[in-house]
Design a protein around this motif. Structure first.
Motif, short mmCIF file in Angstrom:
data_model
loop_
_atom_site.label_atom_id
_atom_site.label_comp_id
_atom_site.label_asym_id
_atom_site.label_seq_id
_atom_site.Cartn_x
_atom_site.Cartn_y
_atom_site.Cartn_z
N VAL A 1 33.92 11.73 61.94
CA VAL A 1 34.41 10.81 62.99
C VAL A 1 35.92 10.58 62.84
O VAL A 1 36.63 10.42 63.84
CB VAL A 1 33.60 9.48 63.08
N GLN A 2 36.40 10.59 61.61
CA GLN A 2 37.87 10.50 61.43
C GLN A 2 38.56 11.73 62.03
O GLN A 2 39.57 11.62 62.73
CB GLN A 2 38.21 10.44 59.93
N LEU A 3 37.98 12.90 61.74
CA LEU A 3 38.58 14.14 62.25
C LEU A 3 38.55 14.19 63.77
O LEU A 3 39.50 14.67 64.40
CB LEU A 3 37.84 15.36 61.66
N LEU A 4 37.47 13.70 64.34
CA LEU A 4 37.36 13.70 65.80
C LEU A 4 38.46 12.85 66.42
O LEU A 4 39.14 13.26 67.37
CB LEU A 4 35.97 13.18 66.21
N ALA A 5 38.67 11.65 65.88
CA ALA A 5 39.72 10.76 66.39
C ALA A 5 41.08 11.43 66.22
O ALA A 5 41.91 11.43 67.14
CB ALA A 5 39.67 9.42 65.66
N TYR A 6 41.30 12.00 65.05
CA TYR A 6 42.61 12.61 64.78
C TYR A 6 42.90 13.74 65.77
O TYR A 6 43.99 13.78 66.38
CB TYR A 6 42.66 13.14 63.33
N HIS A 7 41.94 14.63 65.96
CA HIS A 7 42.21 15.77 66.84
C HIS A 7 42.24 15.38 68.32
O HIS A 7 42.98 15.97 69.10
CB HIS A 7 41.22 16.90 66.56
N ALA A 8 41.47 14.37 68.70
CA ALA A 8 41.55 13.89 70.09
C ALA A 8 42.95 13.31 70.33
O ALA A 8 43.56 13.54 71.38
CB ALA A 8 40.47 12.85 70.36
N ALA A 9 43.47 12.58 69.36
CA ALA A 9 44.81 11.99 69.49
C ALA A 9 45.87 13.10 69.56
O ALA A 9 46.80 13.03 70.37
CB ALA A 9 45.09 11.05 68.32
N LEU A 10 45.70 14.11 68.71
CA LEU A 10 46.65 15.25 68.74
C LEU A 10 46.68 15.88 70.11
O LEU A 10 47.75 16.13 70.67
CB LEU A 10 46.18 16.32 67.76
N ALA A 11 45.48 16.12 70.65
CA ALA A 11 45.39 16.77 71.96
C ALA A 11 46.00 15.89 73.05
O ALA A 11 46.51 16.40 74.05
CB ALA A 11 43.92 17.08 72.28
N ARG A 12 45.96 14.58 72.87
CA ARG A 12 46.55 13.68 73.87
C ARG A 12 48.03 13.40 73.62
O ARG A 12 48.68 12.72 74.42
CB ARG A 12 45.77 12.36 73.89
N GLY A 13 48.52 13.83 72.48
CA GLY A 13 49.94 13.69 72.19
C GLY A 13 50.38 12.27 71.84
O GLY A 13 51.53 11.89 72.06
N THR A 14 49.49 11.48 71.29
CA THR A 14 49.86 10.11 70.91
C THR A 14 50.57 10.12 69.55
O THR A 14 50.54 11.12 68.83
CB THR A 14 48.62 9.21 70.82
N ASP A 15 51.16 8.98 69.21
CA ASP A 15 51.85 8.85 67.92
C ASP A 15 50.81 8.50 66.86
O ASP A 15 50.53 7.34 66.60
CB ASP A 15 52.91 7.74 68.05
N VAL A 16 50.24 9.54 66.26
CA VAL A 16 49.06 9.36 65.40
C VAL A 16 49.28 8.36 64.26
O VAL A 16 48.45 7.49 64.02
CB VAL A 16 48.64 10.74 64.82
N ASP A 17 50.41 8.50 63.57
CA ASP A 17 50.60 7.65 62.38
C ASP A 17 51.06 6.23 62.73
O ASP A 17 50.95 5.33 61.90
CB ASP A 17 51.61 8.29 61.42
N LYS A 18 51.60 6.07 63.94
CA LYS A 18 52.10 4.74 64.33
C LYS A 18 51.62 4.42 65.73
O LYS A 18 52.41 4.38 66.68
CB LYS A 18 53.62 4.73 64.31
N PRO A 19 50.32 4.17 65.89
CA PRO A 19 49.82 3.88 67.24
C PRO A 19 50.51 2.66 67.84
O PRO A 19 50.92 1.74 67.10
CB PRO A 19 48.33 3.65 67.03
N ARG A 20 50.61 2.67 69.15
CA ARG A 20 51.34 1.59 69.82
C ARG A 20 50.72 0.22 69.49
O ARG A 20 49.51 0.10 69.30
CB ARG A 20 51.34 1.82 71.34
N ASN A 21 51.53 -0.76 69.44
CA ASN A 21 51.14 -2.19 69.30
C ASN A 21 50.55 -2.56 67.94
O ASN A 21 50.13 -3.70 67.76
CB ASN A 21 50.10 -2.60 70.36
#
Ligand code: M6R
Length: 366
Positions: free
Chosen positions: A338-358
């Motif tokens: 489940v960690q890997l799923l979140a990580y790769h979904a975020a990568l595919a969406r181009g979000t700031d993985v290590d510093k999510p907004r807010n």
């Protein structure tokens, strides 16, 4: 500093076999679950407790929820788990014979610290901190401490801190069980063996990354997702949903699968991916019948299973299997996909993985 990894989160996910091995090192060195693992005077503190009250926030709270299943089933001790920011502001009926366990990666989370202070003001002097940062505020204010040895966690999303907290909580469970005469020697040896094998099992789960990545591409365009689990895997579903929202900004909810028909089933259509944590445990048949209902509504299912949980795959039901069922420590192994799923979904969406907004890594304000 990142080595071969793109983000700290990815690096920290991959550090988990090492982080777990370091966290259990003292248990293995002692060849057993001894109270001294929690501090010199731990036997006096843990010996006659009548219950456990766990207090924490966020991912650490989910570690606590997981531990409740172990503490009641294995140690036979009543256990409640509460979000620290709620506990600190309600009128609590305290039993000072209960052990108050705070769980915090940073050791500086304000709500958890304040909940601990409140518990102490109610007469709780049996306090234990499970923490990843030596000499931080919460362990300093606690009678006993178990330090997870995850190493510095830089990504805002908690990953290796979570699985090492679980290992610490399992160690606490076995120690309590032993003090209460509920852990036969052969069982203790078997649990020790499970712990010894855990870094290897976690590595096997990490090796599933390419398969999880393929799934994540189907997730990336979605607006919502549902996570389901039962029993000790229900908190892992909660953790999976939190990870996905936190770093990919996909709205995700988790439910115990038995709750589906009490409301969330109304959300299920072909646009709602449903992630199911379904290892081969005593609730597997229940989970299977729960998810029939999702199937009947056209929902696409992504099932994390293990070698022994027989699931029929189809166009609608995708299955990724860990190599074997690891028994009581299964929630730790199922945290990885489940960690890997979140990580790769975020990568595919181009979000700031290590510093999510807010969000901040350490929440030292209310
Ligand atoms: O440092 P703590 O464990 O006390 O932090 C608690 C939460 O703020 C933390 O787990 C948060 O939920 C994470 N960002 C989740 O990934």
């Amino acid at each position: 500093e990142l080595g071969p990894y793109r983000h700290f989160m990815q690096k920290e996910i991959h550090e988990q076999p090492r982080a777990i091995a370091d966290t259990i090192e003292q248990v293995i060195a002692n060849n057993g679950f001894v109270p001294q693992l929690f501090g010199a005077n731990a036997e006096a503190v843990l010996g006659d407790i009548e219950g456990v009250q766990i207090l924490a926030c966020g991912t650490s709270y989910y570690a606590g929820l997981t531990a409740r299943y172990w503490i009641e089933a294995i140690a036979g001790v009543p256990c409640s788990v509460e979000i620290a920011s709620e506990y600190r502001y309600r009128t609590v009926v305290a039993n000072p014979k209960h052990l108050v366990v705070t769980i915090s990666q940073s050791g500086e989370t304000l709500d958890t610290m304040e909940a601990l202070k409140y518990a102490k003001s109610l007469g709780h002097d049996k306090t234990l901190s499970i923490c990843n940062v030596p000499e931080s505020a919460i362990p300093r204010a606690s009678a006993l401490v178990y330090y997870t040895r995850a190493g510095a966690e830089i990504g805002v999303a908690s990953t290796k801190a979570f699985t090492t907290q679980l290992v610490a909580l399992f160690t606490l469970t076995c120690t309590l069980a032993k003090l209460r005469g509920r852990l036969a020697q052969a069982q203790e040896a078997a649990y020790l063996d499970d712990l010894r094998q855990l870094p290897g099992s976690v590595q096997h789960a990490l090796n599933l990354e390419p398969q999880v990545q393929v799934w994540s591409e189907r997730f990336a365009p979605k607006q919502h997702a549902l996570f389901l689990g039962r029993g000790v895997h229900y908190p892992i579903a909660l953790e999976g949903a939190l990870k996905l929202k936190e770093i990919s900004y996909i709205h995700a909810e988790a439910y115990p699968a038995g709750e589906l028909k009490h409301g969330p089933l109304a959300l299920v259509d072909t646009e709602m991916p449903v992630v199911v944590i379904a290892p081969n445990d005593s609730l597997l048949e229940k989970v299977k019948s729960n998810i029939q209902e999702v199937r009947a509504r056209g929902g696409e299912m992504f099932v994390f299973a293990d070698l022994d949980s027989h699931f029929g795959e189809s166009e609608q039901v995708h299955v990724i299997r860990t190599p074997r069922h690891v028994g009581v420590l299964s929630p730790i192994v199922h945290s990885i996909p489940v960690q890997l799923l979140a990580y790769h979904a975020a990568l595919a969406r181009g979000t700031d993985v290590d510093k999510p907004r807010n969000l901040a890594k350490s929440v030292t304000v209310e």
